[in-house]
Design an enzyme around this catalytic site. Structure first.
Site, PDB file in Angstrom:
ATOM      1  N   GLY A  88       0.791  -1.214   0.000  1.00 27.65           N
ATOM      2  CA  GLY A  88       0.000   0.000   0.000  1.00 27.65           C
ATOM      3  C   GLY A  88       0.824   1.266   0.000  1.00 27.65           C
ATOM      4  O   GLY A  88       1.990   1.272  -0.398  1.00 27.65           O
ATOM      5  N   GLU A 110     -12.489  15.010  -4.667  1.00 28.25           N
ATOM      6  CA  GLU A 110     -13.422  14.423  -3.709  1.00 28.25           C
ATOM      7  C   GLU A 110     -13.435  15.198  -2.402  1.00 28.25           C
ATOM      8  O   GLU A 110     -14.495  15.469  -1.822  1.00 28.25           O
ATOM      9  CB  GLU A 110     -13.081  12.954  -3.480  1.00 28.25           C
ATOM     10  CG  GLU A 110     -13.383  12.078  -4.681  1.00 28.25           C
ATOM     11  CD  GLU A 110     -13.094  10.609  -4.456  1.00 28.25           C
ATOM     12  OE1 GLU A 110     -13.465   9.793  -5.315  1.00 28.25           O
ATOM     13  OE2 GLU A 110     -12.492  10.260  -3.405  1.00 28.25           O
ATOM     14  N   HIS A 112     -35.424  -0.266 -19.569  1.00 25.94           N
ATOM     15  CA  HIS A 112     -35.917   1.111 -19.683  1.00 25.94           C
ATOM     16  C   HIS A 112     -36.942   1.364 -18.586  1.00 25.94           C
ATOM     17  O   HIS A 112     -37.779   0.504 -18.312  1.00 25.94           O
ATOM     18  CB  HIS A 112     -36.569   1.325 -21.045  1.00 25.94           C
ATOM     19  CG  HIS A 112     -37.193   2.681 -21.194  1.00 25.94           C
ATOM     20  ND1 HIS A 112     -36.443   3.818 -21.427  1.00 25.94           N
ATOM     21  CD2 HIS A 112     -38.496   3.083 -21.101  1.00 25.94           C
ATOM     22  CE1 HIS A 112     -37.264   4.863 -21.499  1.00 25.94           C
ATOM     23  NE2 HIS A 112     -38.509   4.437 -21.306  1.00 25.94           N
TER      24      HIS A 112
END
Length: 522
Positions: free
Chosen positions: A224, A267, A492
């Site tokens: 990480g 963000e 739809h």
């Protein structure tokens, strides 16, 4: 309310002043360089001869928990390779977790080493808590938009929030996901070895600070990443903070400077402006959102930046940031940006590096896909991951997503390889579901080869763009051509029809592929 500054493609606080702080938005991935794995760790010349002791923890640059553990060898099928494990994974984040699960499916005796906490960067300091905060900011924006609510015939009193409750929501989500990951590993018999993993030599790893050593036929590094703090920037955790601090939401500043306008920066701007902060972006490159397709970036700026309490500086980076102290505000020194990109290449037998640790695509799902690819390789199958098929998303309101090449990248490739490209577009304003939600602002863009129908890239900004991108990403991964996918049926009214219309609007010069040999019985 306080003021703050944020960096490393995140948001951080700074006392209010007329200056902002800057660090290149791309600085973190460049600086990781195999997450601290230096050439010296493997000796000067021969990488296979004398492997020096090198430490890895799941958080890479973060201090890890030590602690002894004995390697329990009770999971899965006993190893036939003469090692304690067939596969040892250093790091229990999303990438390591995905690799471990796939390895067990392949019958490999597997262990995972974690020096910090299960879940790694994504679960504890990245995508999971940030999405919890973004869910809050999305609700706040909707409740604060009087015109939007009135269009539905709704009347809502002034919206407010409890800062601690919002922060608790993010923390609780991370805790829940972390528990789920731990339980899934244990249920499949993956050994979780707690402690820092130290590579002692080829196929040999020490666990923790004691004498426990385990061997493995193959090793995956999935350590990480953490926010990169460039030289000259001082972090005090209060007025100059990293994304890790910003996610804790310990306070909401009146003003916040965000260094980097990529996914993470956007963000955080979405979260903090929804909660009442003013934002200043500092971007090293000459335009905001440099990683986005230019057309999508231009529309994103009109929707996500211009109407909000956001200003910005481009073409500059912060050479020095000093926290507030002794009654003085944060000071940020901006200078003209000049980029330098050092790179290193390492090749080590039976050692693989995935996710943030290799810096190729710093996305949790990319790490997981790379881990699965490694397991396929060590299981004897030649598997190559197509990184152009890996989607990316920015969870702003509305969302932005992309997969494959941007239009400039596609044109460069076309010129080099001698083919033509075409571009097709469709608007959310033509979609019934988007109009029902009063969310008609948005665009989907397809970049493709008209000669053979190959999909080169898809870029979307609009309602639930992060969910819509996957039909395109799967098509790229499987090599599906436009002339085939345009006959797929979509329910739809759904947002998926945005993609349906996008593919149908493309003009491909070749006929459709042959149909399925046998019809499906009704």
């Amino acid at each position: 309310m306080q003021s703050a500054i944020s960096f490393s493609a995140s948001a951080a606080p700074v006392p209010r002043s007329d200056c902002a702080a800057a660090v290149p938005s791309s600085a973190a991935p460049r600086s990781l360089r195999f997450c601290g794995l230096r050439r010296e760790a493997f000796g000067a010349k021969s990488l296979s001869s004398s492997l020096r002791s090198t430490r890895f923890s799941s958080s890479c640059l973060r201090r890890s928990h030590s602690g002894k553990v004995s390697a329990s060898l009770g999971n899965g099928t006993p190893s036939n390779s003469g090692f304690d494990y067939d596969l040892l994974i250093i790091g229990a984040g999303v990438g390591g977790h995905g690799a471990a699960l796939h390895a067990v499916e392949k019958g490999l005796k597997t262990a995972i080493v974690e020096g910090d906490v299960v879940g790694g960067t994504c679960v504890n300091r990245g995508c999971v808590p940030s999405k919890a905060l973004l869910a809050v900011s999305g609700r706040m924006r909707e409740l604060q938009n009087e015109h939007h609510m009135k269009s539905f015939g709704l009347q809502v009193a002034a919206a407010g929030y409890d800062r601690q409750a919002v922060a608790d929501h993010a923390n609780n989500l991370a805790s829940k996901i972390r528990s789920n990951l731990t339980n899934s590993l244990k249920s499949l018999g993956v050994d979780i070895l707690t402690g820092v993993g130290t590579i002692l030599g080829p196929q040999k790893v020490k666990i923790g600070s004691g004498d426990t050593v385990v061997t493995a036929k193959d090793i995956i590094i999935a350590t990480g990443s953490v926010p990169f703090v460039p030289k000259g920037i001082e972090v005090d955790g209060k007025t100059v903070i990293t994304s890790d601090h910003a996610l804790k939401l310990e306070f909401v500043p009146e003003w916040i400077a965000i260094v980097g306008s990529g996914y993470i920066g956007l963000e955080f701007s979405d979260v903090y402006t929804a909660l009442g902060s003013e934002v200043t972006f500092v971007e090293a490159l000459d335009q905001l959102m440099p990683g986005f397709d230019p057309e999508i970036g231009k529309l994103a700026q009109r929707i996500l930046i211009n109407p909000r309490n956001i200003d910005y500086h481009t073409g500059v980076f912060a050479s020095k940031i000093t926290p507030a102290k002794d009654g003085k505000p944060v000071t940020i020194e901006l200078i003209d940006a000049k980029t330098k990109e050092p790179k290193d290449t390492l090749e080590v037998p039976h050692l693989y590096c995935i996710g943030d640790a290799n810096g190729k695509m710093m996305l949790a799902h990319a790490a997981s896909a790379q881990g699965i690819s490694v397991v396929e390789q060590v299981s004897g199958k030649d598997h190559v991951l197509n990184h152009l098929s890996i989607p990316a998303a920015c969870f702003t309101h509305p969302e932005i997503s992309m997969v494959g090449l941007t239009e400039p990248q596609a044109r460069e490739k076309a010129e080099k390889e001698g083919f033509e490209i075409s571009v097709a577009k469709t608007n959310f304003k033509a979609n019934t579901k988007a109009l029902a939600e009063n969310e008609g602002e948005g665009l989907a863009k397809l970049i493709y080869r008209p000669d053979n129908g190959e999909i080169l890239g898809v870029h979307i900004i609009g309602l639930h763009a992060a969910d819509l991108i996957h039909e395109a990403s799967n098509a790229i991964a499987m090599g599906t051509r436009i002339q085939d996918i345009k006959f797929a049926v979509h329910a739809h009214p759904t947002l998926s029809e945005v993609i349906d219309e996008l593919f149908k609007s493309a003009k491909v010069k070749v006929e459709t592929s042959s149909p399925v040999s046998e019809p499906v019985a009704v």
